[in-house]
Write an enzyme that holds these catalytic residues in place. Sequence first.
Site, mmCIF file in Angstrom:
data_model
loop_
_atom_site.group_PDB
_atom_site.id
_atom_site.type_symbol
_atom_site.label_atom_id
_atom_site.label_comp_id
_atom_site.label_asym_id
_atom_site.label_seq_id
_atom_site.Cartn_x
_atom_site.Cartn_y
_atom_site.Cartn_z
ATOM 1 N N ARG A 45 40.056 64.831 -40.995
ATOM 2 C CA ARG A 45 41.295 64.327 -41.230
ATOM 3 C C ARG A 45 42.351 64.934 -40.511
ATOM 4 O O ARG A 45 43.128 64.431 -39.608
ATOM 5 C CB ARG A 45 41.909 64.471 -42.771
ATOM 6 C CG ARG A 45 41.636 63.003 -43.151
ATOM 7 C CD ARG A 45 42.649 62.952 -44.549
ATOM 8 N NE ARG A 45 41.676 63.586 -45.636
ATOM 9 C CZ ARG A 45 41.775 63.518 -46.979
ATOM 10 N NH1 ARG A 45 42.912 62.919 -47.221
ATOM 11 N NH2 ARG A 45 41.044 64.297 -47.661
ATOM 12 N N LYS A 105 29.169 58.373 -55.273
ATOM 13 C CA LYS A 105 28.762 57.480 -56.491
ATOM 14 C C LYS A 105 29.757 56.217 -56.897
ATOM 15 O O LYS A 105 29.045 55.346 -57.101
ATOM 16 C CB LYS A 105 28.783 58.424 -57.704
ATOM 17 C CG LYS A 105 30.133 59.214 -57.919
ATOM 18 C CD LYS A 105 30.148 60.749 -57.824
ATOM 19 C CE LYS A 105 31.606 61.268 -57.525
ATOM 20 N NZ LYS A 105 31.701 62.675 -57.895
ATOM 21 N N GLY A 187 37.236 73.509 -57.818
ATOM 22 C CA GLY A 187 36.972 72.383 -56.868
ATOM 23 C C GLY A 187 35.765 71.541 -57.730
ATOM 24 O O GLY A 187 35.388 70.909 -56.809
ATOM 25 N N GLU A 190 37.162 65.667 -59.856
ATOM 26 C CA GLU A 190 37.618 64.728 -59.112
ATOM 27 C C GLU A 190 39.213 64.870 -58.512
ATOM 28 O O GLU A 190 40.067 65.441 -59.027
ATOM 29 C CB GLU A 190 37.317 63.364 -59.707
ATOM 30 C CG GLU A 190 36.030 63.202 -59.903
ATOM 31 C CD GLU A 190 35.068 63.146 -58.945
ATOM 32 O OE1 GLU A 190 35.037 62.292 -57.772
ATOM 33 O OE2 GLU A 190 34.169 64.001 -59.011
ATOM 34 N N LYS A 205 27.751 57.263 -62.034
ATOM 35 C CA LYS A 205 26.424 58.104 -62.110
ATOM 36 C C LYS A 205 25.309 57.316 -63.082
ATOM 37 O O LYS A 205 24.152 57.344 -62.520
ATOM 38 C CB LYS A 205 26.534 59.690 -62.406
ATOM 39 C CG LYS A 205 27.426 60.276 -61.185
ATOM 40 C CD LYS A 205 27.751 61.606 -61.618
ATOM 41 C CE LYS A 205 28.873 62.340 -61.063
ATOM 42 N NZ LYS A 205 29.439 63.620 -61.448
HETATM 43 N N1 HSE Z 1 33.617 65.721 -60.588
HETATM 44 C C1 HSE Z 1 32.302 65.662 -60.802
HETATM 45 C C2 HSE Z 1 31.757 66.691 -62.138
HETATM 46 C C3 HSE Z 1 31.868 66.394 -59.411
HETATM 47 O O1 HSE Z 1 32.628 67.317 -62.469
HETATM 48 O O2 HSE Z 1 30.874 66.628 -62.087
HETATM 49 C C4 HSE Z 1 30.464 65.970 -59.052
HETATM 50 O O3 HSE Z 1 30.282 64.572 -58.831
#
Ligand code: HSE
Length: 438
Positions: A45, A105, A187, A190, A205
């Site tokens: 970016r 996903k 981290g 999402e 998923k």
């Molecule tokens: N936000 C997702 C989780 C990251 O907490 O599993 C991996 O897909």
Amino acid sequence: MEPVKIGILGLGTVGGGTVNVLGRNAGEITRRAGRAINVHMASVRSLDKPRICDTEGMLLTTDPFEIVNAPDIDVVVELIGGSTLAKDLVLSAIRQGKHVVTANKALIAEHGNEIFSAAQAQGVTVAFEAAVAGGIPVIKALREGLAGNTIKWLAGIINGTSNFILTEMRDKGRSFDDVLAEAQKLGYAEADPTFDVEGIDAAHKLTILASIAFGIPLKFDQAYTEGMRELTTQDVEDAADLGFRIKHLGIARRAAGGIELRVHPTLIPERRLIANVDGVMNAILVNADAVGPTLYYGAGAGAEPTASAVVADLVDVVRALTTDPENRVPHLAFQADALEDIPVLPIEDVDTAYFLRLLAKDQPGVLATVTKILGEHGISIEAIVQKAPHEHGDVVPIVILTHNVIEKSLNSALAEIAGLNEIQDSIKRIRVEYLEAD
Ligand code: HSE
């Protein structure tokens, strides 16, 4: 042999991890793939941002289409996420005869049918191991390792953020918001954390897993999702008293009238291995007719665990470059013309057990009335516990575990019970799954 030239779209956490793994393990990867894998281009970016990987020798661009359109790029690795720009990029790469590896996903769950059919027409591969459960090779296991089985059901902890929240609530009594903030800092969450706590990420998923398990088209729009925001430490404690843990599970089951496809908080017996998967870890339990239950456990997110899956896909793609497209492993495990359009059952038709908690006036006959209504709707009781009365007022919590029941029968019974003068507040209900191999 010439190295395979790849272009990576997005050099964030997963992109940076992928470059690092490809660099550190270059020798081993080349020995496995048969050719070296060279990151020739990457899109970012901002060109000035600090990164977790070394970009020396790569052509950096802020225009991802430059990579997709570059004639010398053999494989495009899509790691930007989202399903708008990513979809345009992936379809454009496919049209130009490039293979694609993606960790996206949402893209696969929502647009996979279109993407795979475009890839099939062009004779290219779209690989997506990293889209489900990060570093756990569960797509490969389901698609290839279990290819001799009829899959009966699978149940997975496939969102690390919600599992982390539940674990911290149980072990440390921490509040929901406090733990979510930490998951964001780590981290894992999402960009929009409602995707994690409302079950949307898990439903993406699960949709992918169900298609590969049962050989059905991707049906994300028919998945039932229920978030975990309503869960309280009281629920977690009551479940523990009965020998259960609460997990935010994705469940896909082959039932008599169709496929169950659902994400919701679920009580599971604490003795099950999967009940002991804590923190940000993921696990998927698969029950198949020949092998029985198998469990796949590991890191479901993070730079290098996800990169592990991306690189495994790259190795597969490089090996497949010289194979006839007709003889490659099909995207959704079953041959594209052999997918079956089995219906997804509405949640009202799902057959499951329940944990119920109601607040009843502490007076004679209430319990008998409640159990009579359940009985009249064909609902059999597995356990019933009257807890100590509330400190304030004359109400007692009653916890009930039911045997399996079709959800619409439970809905009718609960509507009747909720109408009783002796019952206060809303009735808490959480589905229960025993996850027995049968
Ligand atoms: N936000 C997702 C989780 C990251 O907490 O599993 C991996 O897909």
